[in-house]
Design a protein around this motif. Structure first.
Motif, PDB file in Angstrom:
ATOM      1  N   LEU A 340       0.815  -1.216   0.000  1.00 36.87           N
ATOM      2  CA  LEU A 340       0.000   0.000   0.000  1.00 36.87           C
ATOM      3  C   LEU A 340       0.850   1.268   0.000  1.00 36.87           C
ATOM      4  O   LEU A 340       0.488   2.264  -0.631  1.00 36.87           O
ATOM      5  N   LEU A 341       1.972   1.234   0.729  1.00 37.79           N
ATOM      6  CA  LEU A 341       2.847   2.418   0.763  1.00 37.79           C
ATOM      7  C   LEU A 341       3.864   2.331  -0.370  1.00 37.79           C
ATOM      8  O   LEU A 341       5.058   2.096  -0.160  1.00 37.79           O
ATOM      9  N   ALA A 369      -3.935  10.473  -7.055  1.00 33.51           N
ATOM     10  CA  ALA A 369      -4.149   9.187  -7.728  1.00 33.51           C
ATOM     11  C   ALA A 369      -5.629   8.825  -7.829  1.00 33.51           C
ATOM     12  O   ALA A 369      -5.973   7.775  -8.379  1.00 33.51           O
ATOM     13  N   GLY A 370      -6.506   9.665  -7.285  1.00 34.19           N
ATOM     14  CA  GLY A 370      -7.936   9.385  -7.345  1.00 34.19           C
ATOM     15  C   GLY A 370      -8.415   8.381  -6.322  1.00 34.19           C
ATOM     16  O   GLY A 370      -9.549   7.898  -6.392  1.00 34.19           O
ATOM     17  N   VAL A 371      -7.551   8.049  -5.353  1.00 31.91           N
ATOM     18  CA  VAL A 371      -7.937   7.097  -4.308  1.00 31.91           C
ATOM     19  C   VAL A 371      -8.968   7.720  -3.372  1.00 31.91           C
ATOM     20  O   VAL A 371      -9.902   7.054  -2.918  1.00 31.91           O
ATOM     21  N   VAL A 372      -8.802   9.014  -3.072  1.00 35.05           N
ATOM     22  CA  VAL A 372      -9.761   9.731  -2.226  1.00 35.05           C
ATOM     23  C   VAL A 372     -10.157  11.040  -2.904  1.00 35.05           C
ATOM     24  O   VAL A 372      -9.435  11.558  -3.763  1.00 35.05           O
ATOM     25  N   ASN A 409     -12.476   6.134  -2.771  1.00 30.80           N
ATOM     26  CA  ASN A 409     -12.771   5.430  -4.023  1.00 30.80           C
ATOM     27  C   ASN A 409     -12.130   4.054  -4.083  1.00 30.80           C
ATOM     28  O   ASN A 409     -12.654   3.148  -4.727  1.00 30.80           O
ATOM     29  N   SER A 410     -10.985   3.898  -3.430  1.00 31.32           N
ATOM     30  CA  SER A 410     -10.294   2.608  -3.424  1.00 31.32           C
ATOM     31  C   SER A 410      -9.352   2.549  -2.227  1.00 31.32           C
ATOM     32  O   SER A 410      -9.115   3.549  -1.554  1.00 31.32           O
ATOM     33  N   LEU A 411      -8.833   1.355  -1.968  1.00 32.79           N
ATOM     34  CA  LEU A 411      -7.946   1.133  -0.824  1.00 32.79           C
ATOM     35  C   LEU A 411      -6.605   1.826  -1.042  1.00 32.79           C
ATOM     36  O   LEU A 411      -6.046   1.785  -2.140  1.00 32.79           O
ATOM     37  N   ALA A 437      -6.953   5.116   3.767  1.00 39.05           N
ATOM     38  CA  ALA A 437      -8.234   5.137   3.049  1.00 39.05           C
ATOM     39  C   ALA A 437      -8.716   3.693   2.969  1.00 39.05           C
ATOM     40  O   ALA A 437      -8.150   2.880   2.237  1.00 39.05           O
ATOM     41  N   ALA A 438      -9.738   3.365   3.760  1.00 40.14           N
ATOM     42  CA  ALA A 438     -10.219   1.985   3.848  1.00 40.14           C
ATOM     43  C   ALA A 438     -11.523   1.825   3.077  1.00 40.14           C
ATOM     44  O   ALA A 438     -12.412   2.671   3.157  1.00 40.14           O
TER      45      ALA A 438
END
Length: 489
Positions: A340-341, A369-372, A409-411, A437-438
């Motif tokens: 993840l990191l 990155a659009g993750v959050v 939006n994603s992990l 971000a879970a």
């Protein structure tokens, strides 16, 4: 069972009168004009469709809405055997019900006796209920408007276990239908003498997001296998819950007339041992053998030279009161901390003006990155106006996070390292901030446990601080997680 039979028999008895009333109404020129929002041909491969066509064959000009109404009346009555359910749907429905029972067993911590028999009963009932739920048809089970106190806990768990069925049907199971399912399962439990009330029930209350609440719940389940635990709740959910419980574990003070234990959200081995003793003494009136880590350390020091006292103390505490086995399993397919990191999600800065700026820079790789979404970053700032100790692991790594629905939006995880640090309580400086971000309660759990291990490993933290680049920092994290994985093999 008698109540269920009564309702089914009653429906079959009144069905002819319903059909006769429909035909009489139509002869008077009064027809249905409301759309059911259903394609009539969608039901064409059901037995009930064929039966409806026979019933109305002398009415070739009958409006489609009336044809639909009669077909749905047959579908929502237990008139035809279950084998006439759409053939391609039968297997999927049965599989969904099997998953519901599996979820119930897992959440209730029991193994159902004669499970196949219960599955058959549910399958026979759900066939007509399937269409009622799918097409939002109202069913007045007036005799089921209230559920006995004996079944309250069962009903709570049943509702939490219905997700596979709801996913299959494509609609939420209404309260009256879920009560009906509870009666089936509750009756089966009584018949097989598996009564949930023989175990004390506890709630876990955590004001923070998925990450911490999941960790608290897992730790307590492992610590007290003799107690049934509901899924972790927020303060608002706790205040609104109707579930029956005997014990409350919470990270914040609460008003309750039940046994209450205020606990640290991130307990180490010594704290877990102490909590176990407190609960056993207060709830079960039992004094367990007091195995003190301090006493063990003193005894060992008499006969051996201890090179790393802090590490040995931690290992002993974890051995005496380990974290849940399933969370450290090497067979887990969940993402590790180094997964993840990624290097692109690690940032180094000399300093920031304040805590909110630190959150901004820590979350920036995930946002880019659009993750959050920006909403998630704003929510973290709102929930944590300052770096409170509740979200700082072992006084070294802060883990700000918020609820999934606030813009995840994603992990993902991202790390910010501050060379000059940020002042926190106790006059210390905070250098590491990891934004989490879970997407659910499980996917990030392995990484979170590894992050906890990292937070108390001074040697690894110093290597990260001394690293010359984010690439080197990622390699240090990878080496650390690989080593932690080998320890659990």
């Amino acid at each position: 069972k008698g109540m269920v039979d009564y309702i089914i028999d009653n429906k079959m008895q009144i069905l002819p009168y319903i059909l006769e009333a429909v035909f009489r109404r139509m002869k008077k020129g009064q027809t249905i004009t409301t759309s059911f929002l259903i394609d009539y041909n969608e039901l064409s491969d059901t037995r009930e469709y064929g039966a409806a066509e026979i019933l109305i064959e002398e009415e070739p000009n009958m409006p489609e809405a009336e044809r639909m109404y009669i077909t749905l009346q047959l579908l929502t009555s237990n008139v035809l055997p279950k084998q006439y359910l759409k053939s391609e749907e039968t297997h999927k429905l049965r599989l969904a019900l099997e998953q519901v029972l599996s979820e119930f067993e897992k959440k209730a911590c029991i193994q159902l006796v004669d499970r196949e028999s219960l599955l058959e009963k549910l399958f026979a009932h759900i066939k007509p209920a399937y269409y009622r739920i799918k097409y939002h048809l109202t069913t007045d089970y007036s005799i089921l408007d209230k559920i006995d106190q004996e079944f309250q806990a069962v009903h709570y768990i049943v509702k939490e276990s219905l997700v596979p069925l709801e996913r299959f049907i494509g609609s939420k199971v209404p309260e009256n239908e879920s009560i009906f399912i509870t009666l089936f399962i509750g009756g089966h439990l009584i018949e097989s003498t598996e009564k949930l009330q023989t175990r004390l029930k506890a709630v876990v209350v955590c004001p923070n997001g998925l990450s911490i609440s999941r960790l608290m719940e897992k730790t307590l389940r492992s610590l007290f296998p003799e107690i049934f635990f509901y899924q972790a709740m927020s303060i608002r959910e706790f205040e609104q819950t109707k579930a029956g419980y005997d014990i409350v574990f919470s990270a914040v003070p609460l008003s309750t007339d039940k046994k209450f234990f205020l606990i640290n959200q991130l307990m180490d081995g010594k704290e877990r041992l102490e909590l176990r003793r407190r609960v056993m003494r207060s709830v079960y009136l039992v004094d367990e053998v007091n195995i003190s880590v301090d006493q063990l350390m003193k005894t060992i020091s008499k006969f051996a030279d201890i090179k790393d006292a802090a590490r040995l103390e931690k290992v002993l505490a974890d051995y005496l009161m380990p974290v849940p086995e399933e969370t450290t399993s090497t067979h887990s397919t969940k993402s590790s901390l180094s997964d993840l990191l990624e290097e692109t999600r690690i940032t180094r800065k000399k300093s920031v003006a304040d805590w909110h700026e630190a959150i901004h820079h820590a979350a920036l790789p995930l946002f880019s990155a659009g993750v959050v979404e920006q909403q998630y970053v704003d929510e973290m700032k709102r929930q944590y106006p300052a770096p409170i100790m509740n979200i700082i692991l072992r006084n070294t790594i802060a883990i700000p996070h918020a609820e999934t629905e606030k813009g995840v939006n994603s992990l993902g995880m991202s790390l910010l390292y501050l060379e000059e640090g940020l002042p926190v309580e106790g006059g210390k400086n905070l250098h590491f901030i990891v934004v989490i971000a879970a997407v659910d309660k499980n996917a990030h759990f392995t990484a979170l446990l590894q992050l906890m291990e990292l937070s108390e490993n001074k040697r690894a933290l110093k290597k990260l601080a001394d690293a010359g680049s984010t690439k080197e920092m990622h390699q240090i994290i990878k080496n650390f997680t690989d080593l932690e994985t080998k320890k659990t093999m």
